[in-house]
Design a protein around this motif. Structure first.
Motif, PDB file in Angstrom:
ATOM      1  N   ASN A   1      36.028  30.975  37.217  1.00 26.36           N
ATOM      2  CA  ASN A   1      36.629  31.160  35.887  1.00 26.36           C
ATOM      3  C   ASN A   1      35.962  30.327  34.792  1.00 26.36           C
ATOM      4  O   ASN A   1      36.645  29.733  33.952  1.00 26.36           O
TER       5      ASN A   1
ATOM      6  N   SER B   1      41.484  31.970  39.452  1.00 21.08           N
ATOM      7  CA  SER B   1      42.419  32.631  38.544  1.00 21.08           C
ATOM      8  C   SER B   1      43.818  32.024  38.599  1.00 21.08           C
ATOM      9  O   SER B   1      44.809  32.732  38.692  1.00 21.08           O
ATOM     10  N   GLY B   2      43.870  30.702  38.546  1.00 19.58           N
ATOM     11  CA  GLY B   2      45.154  30.022  38.487  1.00 19.58           C
ATOM     12  C   GLY B   2      45.762  29.704  39.839  1.00 19.58           C
ATOM     13  O   GLY B   2      46.801  29.067  39.924  1.00 19.58           O
TER      14      GLY B   2
ATOM     15  N   ASN C   1      41.919  24.871  28.579  1.00 18.30           N
ATOM     16  CA  ASN C   1      42.667  26.124  28.708  1.00 18.30           C
ATOM     17  C   ASN C   1      43.820  26.152  27.710  1.00 18.30           C
ATOM     18  O   ASN C   1      44.562  25.184  27.621  1.00 18.30           O
TER      19      ASN C   1
ATOM     20  N   VAL D   1      47.749  41.826  31.653  1.00 19.42           N
ATOM     21  CA  VAL D   1      47.556  40.480  32.203  1.00 19.42           C
ATOM     22  C   VAL D   1      47.312  40.556  33.704  1.00 19.42           C
ATOM     23  O   VAL D   1      47.724  41.511  34.362  1.00 19.42           O
TER      24      VAL D   1
ATOM     25  N   GLN E   1      44.586  39.202  37.167  1.00 25.75           N
ATOM     26  CA  GLN E   1      43.273  38.765  37.612  1.00 25.75           C
ATOM     27  C   GLN E   1      42.154  39.455  36.841  1.00 25.75           C
ATOM     28  O   GLN E   1      41.156  38.850  36.503  1.00 25.75           O
TER      29      GLN E   1
ATOM     30  N   GLN F   1      44.446  36.028  31.382  1.00 25.21           N
ATOM     31  CA  GLN F   1      45.195  35.003  32.103  1.00 25.21           C
ATOM     32  C   GLN F   1      45.932  34.160  31.085  1.00 25.21           C
ATOM     33  O   GLN F   1      45.338  33.676  30.135  1.00 25.21           O
TER      34      GLN F   1
ATOM     35  N   ALA G   1      48.006  36.278  39.647  1.00 25.61           N
ATOM     36  CA  ALA G   1      46.851  35.442  39.330  1.00 25.61           C
ATOM     37  C   ALA G   1      46.697  35.238  37.830  1.00 25.61           C
ATOM     38  O   ALA G   1      46.120  34.253  37.399  1.00 25.61           O
ATOM     39  N   GLY G   2      47.227  36.152  37.043  1.00 25.37           N
ATOM     40  CA  GLY G   2      47.081  36.004  35.596  1.00 25.37           C
ATOM     41  C   GLY G   2      48.237  35.282  34.937  1.00 25.37           C
ATOM     42  O   GLY G   2      48.155  34.925  33.762  1.00 25.37           O
TER      43      GLY G   2
END
Ligand SMILES: Cc1cc2nc3c(=O)[nH]c(=O)nc-3n(C[C@H](O)[C@H](O)[C@H](O)COP(=O)(O)OP(=O)(O)OC[C@H]3O[C@@H](n4cnc5c(N)ncnc54)[C@H](O)[C@@H]3O)c2cc1C
Lengths: 247, 320
Positions: free
Chosen positions: A123, B136-137, B155, B247, B249, B253, B272-273
């Motif tokens: 990411n 992805s989080g 972020n 929203v 992956q 996100q 994931a988002g």
């Protein structure tokens, strides 16, 4: 016209995320690897669409990784592209990876370099910007539409709070996201052809990494859901207001 | 020495995400014993001395119209000069669309290590280790920056904004503004709505809403909560909702304070988002829906009955 598409390998979107070796490595036991979604669905598919319209376009793929990358590169070649280059190196530093791509890009004098908007594992959203600076060309990030007219590209891209249409002369580096290409079902008939397409393995240039990975960690486990009865919506609002202080 | 904070603007106004990077940069400067200064590019109608409220002592302004559009190449040159002028050892940028356009380019120019998508202040007890969101989080990575100058892109919605009384001195910075390589031929701003990436509250709905004609109640709920609206991927794919609301992956996100998911099953790619949201509420008629495992609060019920009640309860709360 020469196009270079950057291809990264990432764990399948349903993969369980776990770490090993004292939380310093991704635990890939049982993990399926895929082409990073925006590299495949946006960058590569758009490049294929351009090539379908203009057969004189030379389309190369590039990856930076070890031999474990080869099945993914073959899969990408099966979707399309004339040949692939793999820089034989493994690094967690995206500047190092971008420097390898930039070296190949410079040597091959590509007119257009496409990346996905970000990899779904790291990411960073940073490879395109690094490469553009290293080879000193324009960079258009987060493209949602891409058209070529001779040596001028017309690109819609996401900006804060909206979109912008850009015109830029080639060469250019573009990071691609949804919208840039038509959705398509991969045509795997190319699999046989892909076996005979060249996959060149080159050794990395010497670059000092700017960052290093220290460790991974998983988020703390959730406490569990608090259920409220469907006929007691007032209680949910009370909890959100008084307990969670979210409204 | 200084921490240089890049303050983003859009349509001549300072962005909300900038207050977050200002707070972050000021705390970081205190942590490493230096002062925090801000840089603003382009023409801005806001009073820049007011940025002192977030703790910066000086604001450097390059009021050149070329900079009203983000051309990564032009911005990089200006920021390189600003870093030299302020003797900055750390540059802080938001990991928003502007940050994604410029941060890596600046990093390569300055040979300054970048951590993209940071979520916390660095640990400086042994090196300079920044925590960032990865997978992805679904996980975090701790990354050490070894170079003399360090770049952090933060972020959005990961740091709590604090402010107090204060004014900053505003100085014009004479930086080289090169000719843009990118020509902007059209700009299309989605105005009026709360931008999804910055929203504190997000009301999101999925295939359980049956069809686009049923989104009225979702929009009304969002309106009551001053929230942005979002949706799951199949909803955007079917054109029930615009793509920028997607929203997950493969979409946007987000990390709002509150995420309300209505008629969304909670597939791993969707989570994931959104799983960096602070509080998640799920409304779904299927008690087995995977979203309940990730949520903080939930109602097992029919959205078509629950959502109207939710709207009226929130109205009551706001009228009190
Ligand atoms: C590579 C890949 C990437 C993907 N990326 C994304 C992504 O970025 N974002 C994303 O969202 N998805 C993504 N997906 C798709 C994802 O796997 C799911 O298919 C999708 O999220 C499901 O959307 P949904 O929850 O709206 O629909 P469904 O899964 O159909 O769920 C609908 C839910 O609504 C509930 N429901 C039905 N009627 C009612 C009612 N009246 N009241 C209350 N509840 C009701 C049902 O119980 C069900 O749980 C991706 C998939 C893949 C393979």
């Amino acid at each position: 016209m020469k196009i270079l598409v950057c291809i990264s390998k990432t764990p399948d979107t349903t993969s369980k995320i776990a770490f090993k070796d004292g939380n310093t490595k991704f635990d890939d036991a049982g993990v399926q690897w895929i082409i990073n979604p925006s590299d495949e669905w946006n960058a590569l598919v758009r490049a294929l669409e351009l090539k379908e319209k203009d057969a004189s376009i030379v389309l190369h793929l590039i990856s930076v990784g070890g031999a474990d990358y080869d099945p993914i590169i073959r899969k990408a070649l099966a979707l399309g592209g004339d040949e692939a280059i793999r820089v034989n190196a493994d690094s967690s530093d995206s500047y190092f990876i971008a420097s390898q791509i930039a070296a190949v890009a410079k040597e091959g004098a590509y007119d257009l370099i496409l990346t996905g908007k970000e990899t779904i594992d790291y990411n960073g959203s940073s490879i395109g910007g690094f490469v553009a600076e290293l080879i000193d060309v324009a960079y258009v990030s987060l493209a949602t539409k891409f058209d070529l007219n001779g040596t001028v590209a017309t690109i819609d891209r996401e900006i804060e709070g909206g979109e912008e249409t850009n015109e830029v002369s080639l060469p250019v580096v573009v990071s691609c996201q949804k919208g840039v290409a038509e959705q398509r079902i991969p045509n795997m008939r190319g699999i046989m052809a892909a076996r005979t397409k060249p996959l060149k393995v080159v050794e990395p240039i010497a670059v000092d990494a700017l960052t290093s990975l220290v460790s991974f960690e998983l988020p703390p486990a959730k406490a569990g859901v608090k259920l409220v009865a469907a006929d007691n919506v007032a209680e949910l609002v009370r909890l959100l207001h008084e307990e969670a202080k979210a409204i | 020495m200084s921490v240089l904070i890049f303050v983003d603007q859009t349509e001549n106004h300072i962005k909300k995400s900038s207050y977050e990077v200002l707070t972050y940069g000021v705390k970081l400067a205190a942590q490493i014993g230096t002062n925090a200064e801000a840089i603003v590019l382009g023409t801005v109608n806001d009073d820049l001395s007011a940025l002192g409220k977030y703790g910066v002592t000086k604001v450097h302004h390059v009021a050149n119209e070329t900079l009203n559009h983000v051309d990564a190449h032009v911005y990089t040159k200006v920021i390189e000069e600003a870093v030299a002028a302020t003797n900055a050892t750390v540059v802080v940028i938001s990991h928003n669309t502007t940050g994604k356009a410029i941060a890596a380019r600046i990093s390569a120019k300055l040979k300054a290590g970048l951590v993209a998508g940071a979520i916390a202040l660095p640990d400086t007890s042994n090196g300079f280790v920044v925590k960032k969101s990865v997978f992805s989080g679904k996980a975090f990575a701790n990354v050490n920056i070894a170079t003399a100058i360090k770049i952090i892109s933060l972020n959005p919605n990961s740091f709590h904004v604090t402010s107090a009384d204060g004014t900053a001195t505003v100085e014009t910075l004479n930086a080289t503004v090169e000719a843009a390589k990118i020509k902007v031929t059209a700009v299309n701003k989605v105005s009026g709505e709360v931008p999804l990436s910055e929203a504190d509250i997000v009301v999101s709905a999925g295939r359980g809403m049956k069809g686009p004609e049923n989104w009225g109640m979702i929009e009304e709920l969002a309106h009551e909560l001053h929230a942005a609206t979002a949706c799951s991927r199949p909803v955007a794919d079917a054109d029930w909702r615009p793509h920028h609301e997607h929203v997950g992956q493969t979409g946007l996100q987000i990390a709002p304070n509150l995420y309300i998911a209505i008629g969304i099953s909670g597939a791993i790619q969707h989570l994931a988002g959104v799983n960096r949201s602070k509080v998640m509420v799920v409304i779904n008629k299927d008690p087995e829906a995977p979203f309940f495992k990730a949520a903080d609060y939930g109602i097992v019920g029919d959205a078509f009955e629950v959502v109207p009640q939710l709207i009226s309860e929130i109205k009551k709360l706001h009228n009190n």
